[in-house]
Structures are given as structure tokens and as C-alpha cells.
Design a protein around this motif. Structure first.
Motif, short mmCIF file in Angstrom:
data_model
loop_
_atom_site.label_atom_id
_atom_site.label_comp_id
_atom_site.label_asym_id
_atom_site.label_seq_id
_atom_site.Cartn_x
_atom_site.Cartn_y
_atom_site.Cartn_z
N ALA A 1 0.32 -0.82 -0.05
CA ALA A 1 0.26 -0.12 -0.11
C ALA A 1 0.89 1.15 0.06
O ALA A 1 2.15 1.19 0.45
N LEU A 2 0.43 2.16 -1.00
CA LEU A 2 1.13 3.39 -1.10
C LEU A 2 0.81 4.51 -1.32
O LEU A 2 -0.67 4.27 -1.90
N ASP A 3 1.02 5.91 -1.11
CA ASP A 3 -0.06 6.93 -1.21
C ASP A 3 0.93 7.75 -2.20
O ASP A 3 1.48 7.62 -2.94
N ALA A 4 0.22 8.11 -2.83
CA ALA A 4 0.04 9.33 -4.32
C ALA A 4 1.22 10.18 -3.78
O ALA A 4 1.42 10.59 -2.58
N GLY A 5 2.07 10.96 -4.51
CA GLY A 5 2.86 11.54 -4.15
C GLY A 5 4.87 10.44 -4.06
O GLY A 5 6.12 10.74 -3.79
N ASP A 6 4.34 9.19 -3.30
CA ASP A 6 6.26 8.18 -2.89
C ASP A 6 6.22 8.33 -3.73
O ASP A 6 6.07 7.76 -5.42
N GLN A 7 7.64 7.10 -3.72
CA GLN A 7 8.26 6.71 -4.86
C GLN A 7 9.48 5.19 -3.83
O GLN A 7 9.08 5.15 -3.47
N LEU A 8 8.75 4.31 -5.10
CA LEU A 8 8.99 3.09 -4.18
C LEU A 8 10.70 2.22 -5.14
O LEU A 8 10.94 2.67 -7.12
N THR A 9 11.56 1.43 -4.80
CA THR A 9 12.60 0.90 -5.80
C THR A 9 12.15 -0.29 -4.81
O THR A 9 12.52 -0.93 -3.54
N VAL A 10 12.74 -1.12 -5.73
CA VAL A 10 12.29 -2.68 -5.69
C VAL A 10 13.53 -3.64 -5.80
O VAL A 10 13.51 -3.74 -7.48
N ILE B 1 16.57 -4.91 -10.29
CA ILE B 1 15.55 -3.46 -10.00
C ILE B 1 15.14 -2.99 -10.62
O ILE B 1 15.30 -2.58 -11.83
N ALA B 2 13.96 -2.64 -9.85
CA ALA B 2 12.47 -1.61 -10.76
C ALA B 2 12.22 -1.09 -9.76
O ALA B 2 12.73 -0.53 -8.17
N GLU B 3 12.33 0.74 -10.31
CA GLU B 3 11.99 2.21 -9.55
C GLU B 3 11.15 2.46 -10.47
O GLU B 3 11.21 2.82 -11.37
N THR B 4 10.26 3.67 -9.21
CA THR B 4 9.58 4.35 -9.96
C THR B 4 9.68 5.42 -10.23
O THR B 4 10.46 5.57 -9.31
N GLY B 5 8.72 6.29 -10.78
CA GLY B 5 8.69 7.65 -10.64
C GLY B 5 8.38 8.03 -9.32
O GLY B 5 7.24 7.56 -8.78
N THR B 6 7.95 8.98 -9.29
CA THR B 6 6.01 9.79 -8.36
C THR B 6 4.60 9.30 -9.00
O THR B 6 4.68 9.35 -9.92
N LEU B 7 4.58 8.18 -8.00
CA LEU B 7 2.93 8.24 -7.68
C LEU B 7 2.11 7.90 -8.07
O LEU B 7 1.86 9.79 -7.06
N SER B 8 1.36 8.27 -8.87
CA SER B 8 0.26 9.62 -8.97
C SER B 8 -1.19 9.03 -7.86
O SER B 8 -1.94 9.72 -8.23
N ALA B 9 -0.88 7.83 -7.74
CA ALA B 9 -2.33 7.68 -7.13
C ALA B 9 -1.96 6.65 -6.14
O ALA B 9 -0.89 6.23 -5.38
N SER B 10 -3.48 7.00 -4.99
CA SER B 10 -3.16 6.38 -3.63
C SER B 10 -3.82 4.58 -3.95
O SER B 10 -4.17 4.63 -4.30
N GLY B 11 -3.41 4.03 -3.10
CA GLY B 11 -3.82 2.03 -3.14
C GLY B 11 -3.23 1.45 -3.19
O GLY B 11 -1.65 1.73 -2.60
N ASN B 12 -3.29 0.32 -3.50
CA ASN B 12 -2.04 -1.21 -3.43
C ASN B 12 -1.50 -1.72 -5.09
O ASN B 12 -2.35 -1.50 -5.63
N TYR B 13 0.06 -1.70 -5.06
CA TYR B 13 0.64 -2.40 -5.70
C TYR B 13 1.32 -3.43 -5.43
O TYR B 13 1.54 -3.64 -4.40
N GLU B 14 1.37 -3.87 -7.01
CA GLU B 14 1.57 -5.58 -6.57
C GLU B 14 3.18 -5.59 -7.39
O GLU B 14 3.34 -5.43 -8.14
N LEU B 15 3.80 -6.77 -6.47
CA LEU B 15 5.18 -6.62 -7.21
C LEU B 15 5.08 -8.11 -7.62
O LEU B 15 4.71 -8.91 -6.88
N CYS C 1 11.32 2.65 -0.14
CA CYS C 1 10.21 4.20 -0.15
C CYS C 1 10.91 5.21 0.31
O CYS C 1 11.72 5.96 0.78
N THR C 2 10.67 6.42 -0.87
CA THR C 2 10.84 7.76 -1.11
C THR C 2 9.66 8.52 -0.63
O THR C 2 8.44 8.13 -1.71
N LEU C 3 9.33 8.83 0.45
CA LEU C 3 7.28 9.24 1.12
C LEU C 3 6.69 10.48 0.38
O LEU C 3 8.27 11.23 0.34
N ARG C 4 6.38 11.14 0.54
CA ARG C 4 5.94 12.05 -0.21
C ARG C 4 7.00 13.61 0.26
O ARG C 4 7.66 14.75 -0.30
N ASP C 5 7.09 13.68 1.85
CA ASP C 5 7.25 14.00 2.92
C ASP C 5 9.38 14.47 2.31
O ASP C 5 10.01 15.64 2.83
#
Length: 290
Positions: free
Chosen positions: A48-57, A98-112, A145-149
Motif C-alpha cells: 500500500a502506497l500513497d500518491a507522491g511516494d516513490q518505490l524501489t524494489v 531492480i525496478a524503480e518507479t517515478g513519483t506515484l500519482s495514485a494512492s492504493g495497493n501496488y503489486e510486485l 520507499c521515498t515518501l511524499r514528505d
């Protein structure tokens, strides 16, 4: 002598296993070990992530013979990040994906997704071509994760969870063992555990890490738990999932490791739960069952 009765409520209404179709829940900071036990396999996780977060797996295989791929799906089920090896419509396996997202636009559940053969897009169907198989074996997945703040939650860190209510236990001023709050395992994160292989998990702030063991009557195993970072009190409970009988309860208020010989009294599924004894601290632990 008065007995100290510890009641731990276990309300496991469902079981999540890495080898079923259900996705294993993760959080920012998770480090999880798993294993491909067959060819052409996809293993799924959810976060579960929020809009504005970034994710690296990132994923690291154990040994030199396993290669694999990783992809991150958005809230609509489409691939938004993937390891670079492959073409626009195909993801190949590689040594350390390695998979890296940009800044996420939507809050919700993301699948890996972690997989050991090439994956076709957009169908998310795995190939059965022998030439592209990555093999079988253990791997570890790291979630950063890099959070919105701007807060960075590195793999192995833990993002604290606010407790819903303060402790209702009265203050203890005597000499002995103080009363303890119940620990609810119903919302714990169930993680895979391979016999003889160390596994790591973040715990604390209300988060419980759960490992299930299918044991026979009289089975004996050695359980080892080590605190990896931070000075926080770790609790350990081993419970019969069928009747909530506690076969072991212990903790490490200040020590860094604990080893105990477990004897399972009857056949069945047992849950090993790791949690913060004070309910608020957080950190990372390593568990091994031999």
C-alpha cells in the motif's frame, strides 16, 4: 506461587502463503526471503502506497545459478516499473534485477512480481521456453520507499504505525513481572520461512511478523531470533493455530539474541510471532528455525 497468565489473541481468519495465488503483503522497509521451487513461476507481493511516494524494489538471488525478473504494477494492474533487461513487450531474467518507479500519482495497493522466466506484456503471462528459464532457488527482495514528505525508508528500516489506543493495563509498581497487553496476530504479516535459512523482517509499532510451521507430534526444532538493529524489546510467541495454545513465550528486553529448543506437542500448524514487547518500538529481527 501465583502464575502469570499471558493471553495472546490469535484471530487468523485466513492464511497467506507465497506459493498460492494470494499476494504476500509487504511494507516500506521490508526484507523478505523466498524460493522458486519450480520452473516458470511468478510470486506476487502487494504494497500500500500513497500518491507522491516513490518505490524501489531490488532482488538478490542466493548463489550463482539463479536469475530472475521483477515488475511493479500500478493500482490499475499495468506495469509501471520493471528491471531493464528485455524489450518493450518482454521482461527477461537477470542476476540482480531492480525496478524503480517515478513519483506515484495514485494512492492504493501496488503489486510486485518476481519471476524466473521471461514475462510477456501486457498479458503478464510467463514463458515456458527452456532457453529463458532462470532456474530455481532462494532469493531476497528488498523494498525501499521515498515518501511524499521526503522521508526515505530503506530496506531494513521500519515506518512506525500509530497504535489505535493506549494500554489499558494498570501501572505496576511491585517487584516481578508486570502485566502485559494482549497481542493480536490477526493483522500480522505472514512471511515465508525455509528450514535452516535465516529470514529477516521489520517489526514493532503494532506490526507483528508471523511465520507458520507444519509440525508433527513430538517434533523438535531449534528456534533462534536475533535483533539486527536498534535497542528495542522483542517478544516471541509460538502458538498452536488450531486452539491458541502457547507452547513458548519469551522475549529479549535488552539482549540481542535468543535460542530455544521447541518441542511441538501435537501435529498441526503453529505460528511463530515476533513483535515489540512495549507495543511502540520498532526495528528489524532475524529468525532461523533448524
Amino acid at each position: 506461587m501465583k502464575k502469570l497468565i499471558l493471553i495472546i489473541s490469535v484471530l487468523l481468519s485466513f492464511s497467506v502463503t507465497l506459493y498460492a495465488q494470494n499476494a504476500v503483503p509487504l511494507q516500506c522497509g521490508s526484507i523478505v526471503e523466498s524460493e522458486f521451487t519450480r520452473d516458470d513461476e511468478i510470486q506476487r507481493y502487494t504494497l500500500a502506497l500513497d500518491a507522491g511516494d516513490q518505490l524501489t524494489v531490488s532482488v538478490e538471488p542466493f548463489g550463482d545459478t539463479l536469475t530472475l525478473g521483477v515488475a511493479i504494477l500500478g493500482t490499475d494492474g499495468t506495469v509501471i516499473a520493471r528491471n531493464p533487461e528485455g524489450f518493450s513487450n518482454t521482461i527477461f531474467v537477470e542476476e540482480n534485477p531492480i525496478a524503480e518507479t517515478g513519483t506515484l500519482s495514485a494512492s492504493g495497493n501496488y503489486e510486485l512480481l518476481a519471476f524466473n522466466n521471461r514475462l510477456f506484456l501486457p498479458s503478464l503471462e510467463i514463458s515456458d521456453n527452456l532457453n529463458y528459464r532462470g532456474g530455481r532457488g532462494l532469493y531476497t527482495i528488498f523494498v525501499t520507499c521515498t515518501l511524499r514528505d521526503g522521508t526515505i525508508v530503506e530496506a531494513g528500516d521500519f515506518l512506525p504505525i500509530n497504535m489505535s489506543s493506549p494500554s489499558s493495563q494498570p501501572a505496576f509498581s511491585g517487584f516481578g513481572v508486570p502485566p502485559m497487553d494482549a497481542v493480536d496476530f490477526s493483522n500480522g504479516i505472514e512471511l515465508p520461512l525455509t528450514l535452516g535459512q535465516p529470514a529477516q523482517a521489520p517489526i514493532g509499532g503494532g506490526l507483528v511478523a508471523l511465520y507458520t510451521v507444519d509440525a508433527s507430534a513430538g517434533q523438535i526444532n531449534i528456534l533462534s531470533v536475533a535483533r539486527l538493529a536498534d535497542d528495542f524489546p522483542v517478544g516471541v510467541a509460538v502458538i498452536n493455530q488450531a486452539n491458541n495454545d502457547i507452547i513458548f513465550f519469551g522475549g529479549m528486553p535488552f539482549s540481542n539474541d535468543l535460542t530455544v529448543t521447541l518441542t511441538f506437542p501435537e501435529a498441526g500448524t503453529y505460528v511463530i510471532g515476533l513483535f515489540a514487547l512495549d507495543g511502540t518500538s520498532s526495528g528489524a529481527v532475524q529468525i532461523t528455525l533448524e
